[in-house]
Design an enzyme around this catalytic site. Structure first.
Site, mmCIF file in Angstrom:
data_model
loop_
_atom_site.group_PDB
_atom_site.id
_atom_site.type_symbol
_atom_site.label_atom_id
_atom_site.label_comp_id
_atom_site.label_asym_id
_atom_site.label_seq_id
_atom_site.Cartn_x
_atom_site.Cartn_y
_atom_site.Cartn_z
ATOM 1 N N ASP A 37 56.892 35.244 47.443
ATOM 2 C CA ASP A 37 56.079 37.019 46.768
ATOM 3 C C ASP A 37 57.272 37.643 46.641
ATOM 4 O O ASP A 37 57.611 38.970 47.094
ATOM 5 C CB ASP A 37 54.813 37.249 47.556
ATOM 6 C CG ASP A 37 53.978 37.202 46.270
ATOM 7 O OD1 ASP A 37 53.140 38.886 45.448
ATOM 8 O OD2 ASP A 37 52.362 36.834 46.245
ATOM 9 N N TYR A 156 48.728 33.527 28.336
ATOM 10 C CA TYR A 156 48.122 32.794 29.550
ATOM 11 C C TYR A 156 48.172 30.759 29.362
ATOM 12 O O TYR A 156 48.074 30.679 30.341
ATOM 13 C CB TYR A 156 46.597 34.080 30.706
ATOM 14 C CG TYR A 156 46.359 33.277 31.667
ATOM 15 C CD1 TYR A 156 47.569 33.434 32.787
ATOM 16 C CD2 TYR A 156 45.332 32.134 31.671
ATOM 17 C CE1 TYR A 156 46.565 32.967 34.049
ATOM 18 C CE2 TYR A 156 44.618 31.748 32.602
ATOM 19 C CZ TYR A 156 45.739 32.277 34.210
ATOM 20 O OH TYR A 156 45.345 32.106 35.119
ATOM 21 N N LYS A 160 49.037 27.733 30.789
ATOM 22 C CA LYS A 160 48.992 27.639 32.018
ATOM 23 C C LYS A 160 49.037 26.083 31.656
ATOM 24 O O LYS A 160 48.555 24.529 32.256
ATOM 25 C CB LYS A 160 47.402 27.712 32.087
ATOM 26 C CG LYS A 160 47.466 28.877 32.732
ATOM 27 C CD LYS A 160 47.902 28.955 34.292
ATOM 28 C CE LYS A 160 48.123 29.743 34.935
ATOM 29 N NZ LYS A 160 49.215 29.910 36.395
ATOM 30 N N THR A 191 39.026 36.007 43.225
ATOM 31 C CA THR A 191 40.496 36.682 43.932
ATOM 32 C C THR A 191 40.916 38.251 43.354
ATOM 33 O O THR A 191 40.196 37.978 42.019
ATOM 34 C CB THR A 191 41.631 35.388 43.752
ATOM 35 O OG1 THR A 191 41.516 36.049 42.083
ATOM 36 C CG2 THR A 191 41.442 34.366 43.727
HETATM 37 P P1 NAP Z 1 46.199 37.365 42.820
HETATM 38 O O1 NAP Z 1 45.053 37.186 43.830
HETATM 39 O O2 NAP Z 1 46.884 38.004 41.539
HETATM 40 O O3 NAP Z 1 47.451 36.558 43.550
HETATM 41 C C1 NAP Z 1 48.683 36.429 42.422
HETATM 42 C C2 NAP Z 1 50.095 36.320 43.583
HETATM 43 O O4 NAP Z 1 51.190 35.982 42.760
HETATM 44 C C3 NAP Z 1 50.271 38.352 44.306
HETATM 45 O O5 NAP Z 1 50.567 38.497 44.801
HETATM 46 C C4 NAP Z 1 51.195 38.907 42.753
HETATM 47 O O6 NAP Z 1 51.728 39.822 43.151
HETATM 48 C C5 NAP Z 1 52.357 37.632 43.039
HETATM 49 N N1 NAP Z 1 52.826 37.246 41.834
HETATM 50 C C6 NAP Z 1 53.085 38.061 40.530
HETATM 51 N N2 NAP Z 1 53.914 37.999 40.023
HETATM 52 C C7 NAP Z 1 55.240 36.815 40.868
HETATM 53 C C8 NAP Z 1 56.131 37.018 40.425
HETATM 54 N N3 NAP Z 1 56.658 37.444 39.510
HETATM 55 N N4 NAP Z 1 56.977 36.405 41.150
HETATM 56 C C9 NAP Z 1 56.378 36.356 42.837
HETATM 57 N N5 NAP Z 1 54.904 36.385 42.606
HETATM 58 C C10 NAP Z 1 53.887 37.050 42.058
HETATM 59 O O7 NAP Z 1 45.820 36.240 42.343
HETATM 60 P P2 NAP Z 1 44.949 34.533 42.034
HETATM 61 O O8 NAP Z 1 43.585 34.467 41.514
HETATM 62 O O9 NAP Z 1 45.476 34.269 43.308
HETATM 63 O O10 NAP Z 1 46.066 33.594 40.892
HETATM 64 C C11 NAP Z 1 46.807 32.827 41.705
HETATM 65 C C12 NAP Z 1 47.102 31.980 40.530
HETATM 66 O O11 NAP Z 1 46.270 30.952 40.709
HETATM 67 C C13 NAP Z 1 48.001 32.429 39.165
HETATM 68 O O12 NAP Z 1 49.055 32.039 38.426
HETATM 69 C C14 NAP Z 1 46.530 32.097 38.103
HETATM 70 O O13 NAP Z 1 46.979 32.277 36.903
HETATM 71 C C15 NAP Z 1 46.273 30.914 38.794
HETATM 72 N N6 NAP Z 1 44.223 30.832 38.832
HETATM 73 C C16 NAP Z 1 43.769 31.807 38.920
HETATM 74 C C17 NAP Z 1 42.356 32.110 38.943
HETATM 75 C C18 NAP Z 1 41.218 32.725 39.556
HETATM 76 O O14 NAP Z 1 40.087 32.733 38.940
HETATM 77 N N7 NAP Z 1 41.873 33.732 40.610
HETATM 78 C C19 NAP Z 1 41.754 31.003 37.805
HETATM 79 C C20 NAP Z 1 42.522 30.030 37.604
HETATM 80 C C21 NAP Z 1 44.104 29.755 37.844
HETATM 81 P P3 NAP Z 1 51.178 41.224 42.447
HETATM 82 O O15 NAP Z 1 50.153 41.304 42.790
HETATM 83 O O16 NAP Z 1 52.449 42.662 43.256
HETATM 84 O O17 NAP Z 1 51.588 41.134 41.064
#
Ligand code: NAP
Length: 251
Positions: A37, A156, A160, A191
Site C-alpha cells: 500500500d 474511473y 475499470k 469502505t
Molecule cells: P479504500 O478503502 O480507499 O482502499 C484503497 C487502498 O489503496 C487505500 O489504502 C489507498 O491508500 C491505497 N492506494 C491508493 N492509491 C494507491 C497506489 N497508487 N498504490 C498503492 N496503494 C494505493 O478503497 P476500497 O473501496 O477498498 O477500494 C479498493 C478497490 O476496489 C479499488 O480499486 C476500487 O476502485 C475498487 N472498488 C471499490 C468499490 C466500493 O464500493 N468500495 C466498488 C467497486 C470497486 P490511500 O488511502 O492512502 O489512498
C-alpha cells in the site's frame, strides 16, 4: 478453500477496505501475505492485525503507479517467502466527479495511472515470478463501473473497463502456462472510498435503493470471492469478470 494454505500472496491496497479484508481472508486460509500500500500506517496495521490472529504477513510500501515499486514488491514476496503463487491487484482511487468535458486532465492521468497502469505494472512483474514458480492465480479489481457507465466518473469507468480487457488478454496469454487471471467487479461496498464518495448521507441511501439486496456490500464478501477465485476450487475459471454487486447490474 483448496490450494491457499502456504500460498505466497500479494495484495495491493491492503491498508484499507476491500484489500484489507481480502488480506485477512487469505491469511485465515493459511496464505503468507505480502500486504502492499502507499498508506504505510494502514498497511502496517493490516499486517499487525493478521499477526495478532496468528497469520503471517509482511508490509511493503508500494505505489502501484511506479513500476520500480511494483518490481520491488514482487521481489519482496520472492525473497521473503520463496516464490509467488497468488496476487490480488486491488489498489485504486476514485478520482474527482465531473462530467467528461469538465474533467481536469491531471485527474484523468492520475486515475488511469493508478487504476489501469497500476494493474498492468502488477501483471507485468507478477506473471514472470509465477511462471518461475510453476503457475499461479491473479485477481484484478475492476468494478460494476467496469461493466456499465456512471455519470461524472469517466476516468474511473474507463480505467475499470480497461482492467477487464487486461484481465481477458492476460488470461488468454498465460492460462495455458498455468497462470489464471480473473477480475472481480464489486458493487457498492462499505469502505472508506465509498464513505468519501458519498457527499451526503443521501448518496449511500441512493446506492442502497439501487441494490436489489437492499444494503451495501461488506468488504469480506468481496474477500471471500477473491480467495475462491485464487483457490484450486476455481481451477477452470479464467478470463472471468465476476460481478459481486447484490444485483445492482441485473436490473
Ligand atoms: P479504500 O478503502 O480507499 O482502499 C484503497 C487502498 O489503496 C487505500 O489504502 C489507498 O491508500 C491505497 N492506494 C491508493 N492509491 C494507491 C497506489 N497508487 N498504490 C498503492 N496503494 C494505493 O478503497 P476500497 O473501496 O477498498 O477500494 C479498493 C478497490 O476496489 C479499488 O480499486 C476500487 O476502485 C475498487 N472498488 C471499490 C468499490 C466500493 O464500493 N468500495 C466498488 C467497486 C470497486 P490511500 O488511502 O492512502 O489512498
Amino acid at each position: 478453500m483448496n490450494g491457499i494454505t502456504d500460498a505466497v500472496t500479494i495484495v495491493t491496497g491492503a491498508g484499507s477496505g476491500i484489500g484489507r479484508a481480502a488480506a485477512h481472508r487469505f491469511a485465515e486460509e493459511g496464505a503468507r501475505v505480502v500486504a502492499a500500500d502507499v498508506d504505510v500506517e494502514g498497511g502496517e496495521s493490516t499486517v499487525d492485525a493478521i499477526a495478532e490472529d496468528g497469520g503471517e504477513a509482511t508490509f511493503v510500501e508500494t505505489d502501484v503507479s511506479e513500476y520500480d515499486d511494483v518490481e520491488a514488491m514482487v521481489e519482496t514476496a520472492v525473497d521473503t517467502y520463496g516464490g509467488l503463487d497468488c496476487a490480488f491487484n486491488n489498489a485504486g482511487i476514485e478520482g474527482e466527479d465531473e462530467p467528461a468535458s469538465e474533467q481536469p486532465l491531471e485527474n484523468w492521468d492520475r486515475v488511469i495511472d493508478v487504476n489501469l497502469k497500476g494493474v498492468f505494472h502488477c501483471l507485468k512483474a507478477e506473471i514472470p515470478a509465477m511462471l518461475d514458480n510453476g503457475g499461479g492465480a491473479i485477481v484484478n479489481t475492476s468494478s460494476v463501473a467496469g461493466v456499465v457507465g456512471f455519470p461524472e466518473l469517466s476516468p474511473y469507468v474507463a480505467s475499470k473497463h480497461g482492467v477487464i480487457g487486461l484481465t481477458k488478454t492476460t488470461a488468454v496469454e498465460y492460462s495455458g502456462e498455468g497462470v489464471r487471471v480473473n477480475a472481480i467487479c464489486p458493487g457498492v461496498i462499505d469502505t472508506p472510498m465509498v464513505q468519501r464518495s458519498a457527499d451526503t448521507g443521501d448518496g449511500i441511501d441512493m446506492a442502497i435503493a439501487a441494490t436489489p439486496i437492499g444494503r451495501l456490500g461488506q468488504p469480506p464478501e468481496i474477500g471471500d470471492a477473491v480467495v475462491w477465485l485464487c483457490s484450486e476450487d476455481a481451477s477452470f475459471v479464467t478470463g472471468e469478470a465476476m460481478v459481486v454487486d447484490g444485483g445492482y447490474t441485473s436490473q
